[in-house]
Write a protein that holds these residues in place. Structure first.
Motif, PDB file in Angstrom:
ATOM      1  N   PHE A   1       0.851  -1.193   0.000  1.00  0.00           N
ATOM      2  CA  PHE A   1       0.000   0.000   0.000  1.00  0.00           C
ATOM      3  C   PHE A   1       0.886   1.242   0.000  1.00  0.00           C
ATOM      4  N   GLY A   2       0.257   2.407  -0.010  1.00  0.00           N
ATOM      5  CA  GLY A   2       1.023   3.658  -0.078  1.00  0.00           C
ATOM      6  C   GLY A   2       1.747   3.956   1.231  1.00  0.00           C
ATOM      7  N   PRO A   3       2.676   4.923   1.187  1.00  0.00           N
ATOM      8  CA  PRO A   3       3.476   5.241   2.372  1.00  0.00           C
ATOM      9  C   PRO A   3       2.659   5.861   3.514  1.00  0.00           C
ATOM     10  N   GLN A   4       1.559   6.515   3.158  1.00  0.00           N
ATOM     11  CA  GLN A   4       0.762   7.187   4.195  1.00  0.00           C
ATOM     12  C   GLN A   4      -0.061   6.205   5.023  1.00  0.00           C
ATOM     13  N   THR A   5      -0.067   4.940   4.605  1.00  0.00           N
ATOM     14  CA  THR A   5      -0.857   3.920   5.313  1.00  0.00           C
ATOM     15  C   THR A   5      -0.428   3.803   6.774  1.00  0.00           C
ATOM     16  N   VAL A   6       0.872   3.953   7.010  1.00  0.00           N
ATOM     17  CA  VAL A   6       1.390   3.740   8.363  1.00  0.00           C
ATOM     18  C   VAL A   6       0.741   4.707   9.351  1.00  0.00           C
ATOM     19  N   SER A   7       0.664   5.989   8.993  1.00  0.00           N
ATOM     20  CA  SER A   7       0.046   6.924   9.944  1.00  0.00           C
ATOM     21  C   SER A   7      -1.461   6.689  10.009  1.00  0.00           C
ATOM     22  N   ALA A   8      -2.074   6.311   8.878  1.00  0.00           N
ATOM     23  CA  ALA A   8      -3.519   6.028   8.899  1.00  0.00           C
ATOM     24  C   ALA A   8      -3.839   4.849   9.821  1.00  0.00           C
ATOM     25  N   LEU A   9      -2.871   3.965   9.999  1.00  0.00           N
ATOM     26  CA  LEU A   9      -3.062   2.814  10.893  1.00  0.00           C
ATOM     27  C   LEU A   9      -2.751   3.174  12.342  1.00  0.00           C
ATOM     28  N   GLY A  10      -2.307   4.406  12.542  1.00  0.00           N
ATOM     29  CA  GLY A  10      -1.990   4.841  13.909  1.00  0.00           C
ATOM     30  C   GLY A  10      -0.640   4.329  14.389  1.00  0.00           C
ATOM     31  N   LEU A  11       0.202   3.923  13.450  1.00  0.00           N
ATOM     32  CA  LEU A  11       1.529   3.431  13.848  1.00  0.00           C
ATOM     33  C   LEU A  11       2.531   4.590  13.809  1.00  0.00           C
TER      34      LEU A  11
ATOM     35  N   ALA B   1       5.928   6.819  13.059  1.00  0.00           N
ATOM     36  CA  ALA B   1       6.708   6.970  11.823  1.00  0.00           C
ATOM     37  C   ALA B   1       7.908   6.028  11.812  1.00  0.00           C
ATOM     38  N   HIS B   2       8.515   5.774  12.966  1.00  0.00           N
ATOM     39  CA  HIS B   2       9.711   4.936  12.935  1.00  0.00           C
ATOM     40  C   HIS B   2       9.380   3.472  12.597  1.00  0.00           C
ATOM     41  N   ALA B   3       8.104   3.079  12.759  1.00  0.00           N
ATOM     42  CA  ALA B   3       7.712   1.721  12.345  1.00  0.00           C
ATOM     43  C   ALA B   3       7.861   1.580  10.829  1.00  0.00           C
ATOM     44  N   PHE B   4       7.631   2.687  10.122  1.00  0.00           N
ATOM     45  CA  PHE B   4       7.765   2.660   8.666  1.00  0.00           C
ATOM     46  C   PHE B   4       9.223   2.377   8.297  1.00  0.00           C
ATOM     47  N   ALA B   5      10.131   3.158   8.844  1.00  0.00           N
ATOM     48  CA  ALA B   5      11.550   3.001   8.486  1.00  0.00           C
ATOM     49  C   ALA B   5      12.088   1.656   8.958  1.00  0.00           C
ATOM     50  N   GLU B   6      11.691   1.222  10.136  1.00  0.00           N
ATOM     51  CA  GLU B   6      12.300   0.018  10.724  1.00  0.00           C
ATOM     52  C   GLU B   6      11.706  -1.290  10.190  1.00  0.00           C
ATOM     53  N   ALA B   7      10.419  -1.254   9.845  1.00  0.00           N
ATOM     54  CA  ALA B   7       9.785  -2.538   9.544  1.00  0.00           C
ATOM     55  C   ALA B   7       8.973  -2.577   8.246  1.00  0.00           C
ATOM     56  N   LEU B   8       8.263  -1.507   7.940  1.00  0.00           N
ATOM     57  CA  LEU B   8       7.222  -1.628   6.915  1.00  0.00           C
ATOM     58  C   LEU B   8       7.591  -1.093   5.544  1.00  0.00           C
ATOM     59  N   GLU B   9       8.629  -0.288   5.485  1.00  0.00           N
ATOM     60  CA  GLU B   9       8.950   0.383   4.222  1.00  0.00           C
ATOM     61  C   GLU B   9       9.442  -0.606   3.167  1.00  0.00           C
ATOM     62  N   TYR B  10       8.857  -0.500   1.972  1.00  0.00           N
ATOM     63  CA  TYR B  10       9.269  -1.373   0.870  1.00  0.00           C
ATOM     64  C   TYR B  10       9.195  -0.547  -0.407  1.00  0.00           C
ATOM     65  N   TYR B  11      10.359  -0.240  -0.967  1.00  0.00           N
ATOM     66  CA  TYR B  11      10.443   0.621  -2.155  1.00  0.00           C
ATOM     67  C   TYR B  11       9.544   1.856  -2.033  1.00  0.00           C
ATOM     68  N   GLY B  12       9.621   2.501  -0.901  1.00  0.00           N
ATOM     69  CA  GLY B  12       8.892   3.751  -0.707  1.00  0.00           C
ATOM     70  C   GLY B  12       7.451   3.578  -0.251  1.00  0.00           C
ATOM     71  N   GLY B  13       6.911   2.366  -0.358  1.00  0.00           N
ATOM     72  CA  GLY B  13       5.532   2.121   0.075  1.00  0.00           C
ATOM     73  C   GLY B  13       5.508   1.325   1.370  1.00  0.00           C
ATOM     74  N   THR B  14       4.320   0.810   1.691  1.00  0.00           N
ATOM     75  CA  THR B  14       4.148   0.036   2.926  1.00  0.00           C
ATOM     76  C   THR B  14       3.865  -1.416   2.569  1.00  0.00           C
ATOM     77  N   SER B  15       4.648  -2.329   3.130  1.00  0.00           N
ATOM     78  CA  SER B  15       4.414  -3.752   2.885  1.00  0.00           C
ATOM     79  C   SER B  15       4.002  -4.423   4.188  1.00  0.00           C
ATOM     80  N   PHE B  16       2.770  -4.895   4.213  1.00  0.00           N
ATOM     81  CA  PHE B  16       2.279  -5.584   5.418  1.00  0.00           C
ATOM     82  C   PHE B  16       3.150  -6.810   5.708  1.00  0.00           C
ATOM     83  N   LEU B  17       3.420  -7.610   4.636  1.00  0.00           N
ATOM     84  CA  LEU B  17       4.145  -8.856   4.887  1.00  0.00           C
ATOM     85  C   LEU B  17       5.543  -8.569   5.425  1.00  0.00           C
ATOM     86  N   LYS B  18       6.212  -7.582   4.826  1.00  0.00           N
ATOM     87  CA  LYS B  18       7.557  -7.267   5.306  1.00  0.00           C
ATOM     88  C   LYS B  18       7.496  -6.890   6.788  1.00  0.00           C
ATOM     89  N   GLY B  19       6.495  -6.104   7.157  1.00  0.00           N
ATOM     90  CA  GLY B  19       6.357  -5.714   8.566  1.00  0.00           C
ATOM     91  C   GLY B  19       6.284  -6.931   9.475  1.00  0.00           C
TER      92      GLY B  19
END
Ligand code: ADP
Length: 478
Positions: free
Chosen positions: A171-181, A183-201
């Motif tokens: 999903f898009g990068p803004q998903t992380v804040s929409a999920l209430g997570l 910002a550092h969760a994005f960099a540490e776990a969820l970021e995938y080529y600029g977007g958000t990857s649930f599985l990678k997280g």
């Protein structure tokens, strides 16, 4: 031990693939080992319609902005926690796709809400039932350990099982804040080529990772099979396990299967003839003692259905027949349909999903063809083993782990249970089919292969023990 299992589909309530079979069968097998599982799944209309006597055990006034409640019910031997959220799950389409065949645009929120509910239960939101461990399946449940790490911090371990790494939940990068997570969760776990990857997280945050066969566990470490996540998997290689799936041997029992014409066992293989006859009627197939091959599959590139379509003419020329049950890509359906038109009475197809017919096909066909390009575990070859329907499989993932090739050594040792081939190409499949046809005409050897397959333990018993060992290991580490 109490385990919370989280999955987006659970047999017999809702199923689009093998994930549902596993989520529905593993808890029952674990129960006999003293492990109590409750399974959290979304309240799709089909699920809600099947429930009787459900009680509300928790209310959410604001689950990612939606009202929701959790229903507890015992159904088909499973203890279920159903997340009822009309705004997210009560729709006319399927679990993931709308009636237009496209992903629901808010799938991030639908499965984000499922995961948040799971993490709350892990944290102890249900006063009467607190899990010791969380076991989540695939990308739809992969945010449970992410919420556990970054939002709620319950001190219990988590395991994520990958049923197919091709599906990752991007999903898009803004998903992380929409999920209430944070910002550092994005960099540490969820970021995938600029977007958000649930599985990678999930792969980054779960305490352990597993997949559904030892071979697939090795394959996903490579660029060819890792689908872009091979680096993430490699960084977690110490916590990666491969456990092959079992099947429900009560549902799939050739001696007591209500969906077939006549029950049989390895000792009474002759009785299969009645199923062959019914199968031929069902598909208007000519019967002159030829080998009948079947395919029960999603009709996709992964499953090698393009290669199958290329081999049909040769299969027929070599004396075989083919019956196909499945649905999927329009182009592949058309290619196979064209083969049906070219070979009336020899090749037949049913488009759609039909559980009883799939039982009859396993009971009445001589062999099942599974030419997958990749196959995390695969279930249809296990049903084939149990039903004396000899699997002809590509040598990949769970197919490589569960079928013993009928080469000279395999036959001499009376160990062979099927036919494996290396290259998923017209040449590779064609040779395998020719080998199958040759073996079929050597009746004694063919029966030996069928019987050896039927003797193979494909039940959940040994796999459930391996999951129990893994759970125990995680709890000890805890
Ligand atoms: P995947 O999950 O990748 O589709 P698996 O072999 O792991 O493949 O599981 C597929 C499951 O779905 C099996 O239980 C198989 O029998 C069933 N199945 C697939 N297509 C059909 C169909 N058209 N009708 C009935 N059952 C099907």
């Amino acid at each position: 031990m109490k385990v919370l299992s989280v999955a987006s589909e659970v047999y017999p309530l809702i199923k689009t693939g093998g994930l549902a079979d596993v989520a529905g069968a593993l808890p029952i097998a674990l129960e006999t080992l003293g492990i109590e599982t409750r399974t959290l799944l979304p309240g799709y209309p089909k699920v809600l319609a099947a429930l009787e006597g459900a009680e509300t055990v928790l209310e959410f006034s604001d689950l990612l902005g939606e009202e929701a409640r959790l229903l507890f019910v015992r159904h088909a031997g499973l203890d279920l926690l159903v997340l009822q959220c009309p705004a997210l799950f009560e729709r006319d389409g399927g679990p993931y796709l709308g009636l237009d065949g496209r992903d629901y645009p808010d799938n991030w929120k639908r499965f984000g809400a499922l995961c948040l509910a799971g993490a709350r239960i892990a944290q102890g939101a249900l006063a009467s039932w607190r899990p010791d461990l969380v076991h989540v399946h695939d990308w739809q449940a992969a945010l449970v350990p992410v919420f556990m790490r970054y939002a709620l911090e319950p001190e219990i371990p988590s395991l994520i099982t990958i049923h197919n790494i091709a599906f990752q939940g991007h999903f898009g990068p803004q998903t992380v804040s929409a999920l209430g997570l944070p910002a550092h969760a994005f960099a540490e776990a969820l970021e995938y080529y600029g977007g958000t990857s649930f599985l990678k997280g999930g792969l980054v945050t779960a305490h352990a990772l597993s997949t559904v066969s030892p071979s697939y566990a090795e394959e996903i470490l490579t660029g060819e099979f890792g689908m872009g996540l091979e680096g993430v998997i490699a960084s977690r290689a110490d916590a990666l396990f491969g456990i092959v799936n079992g099947i429900d041997t009560d549902v799939w029992d050739p001696e007591a299967d209500g969906a077939i014409a006549r029950g049989y066992s390895a000792a009474t293989l002759k009785k299969r003839a009645a199923n062959r006859e019914k199968l031929c009627q069902e598909f208007s197939l000519e019967d002159h003692g030829q080998p009948i091959f079947c395919v029960i599959s999603r009709l996709t590139w992964q499953k090698g259905m393009d290669v199958l379509a290329e081999c049909v003419d040769e299969l027929v020329a070599d004396g075989g027949s083919l019956v196909i049950l499945g649905s999927g890509d329009a182009e592949l359906e058309q290619a196979l349909q064209a083969a049906v038109t070219r070979h009336p009475g020899r090749v037949a197809m049913r488009i759609g999903y039909n559980e009883p017919l799939s039982h009859l096909m396993q009971a009445g066909s001589d062999a099942i063809i599974i030419p997958s390009r990749f196959e995390p575990c695969g279930l249809t070859q296990l049903y084939g083993l149990r039903y004396g329907c000899v699997p002809v499989v590509s040598r990949t993932g769970g197919l490589a782990d569960t079928i013993i090739d009928a080469n000279e050594a395999g036959l001499a040792a009376h160990a062979a249970t099927g036919i494996q081939f290396g290259s998923v190409s017209r040449q590779g499949l064609r040779q395998a089919l020719r080998r199958a046809i040759r073996l079929f005409h050597d009746t004694k050897t063919w029966h030996q292969i069928q019987k050896q397959g039927m003797k193979t333990d494909v039940s959940w018993a040994s796999s459930a023990r391996r999951y129990a060992e893994l759970y125990n290991r995680l709890l000890e580490k805890g």
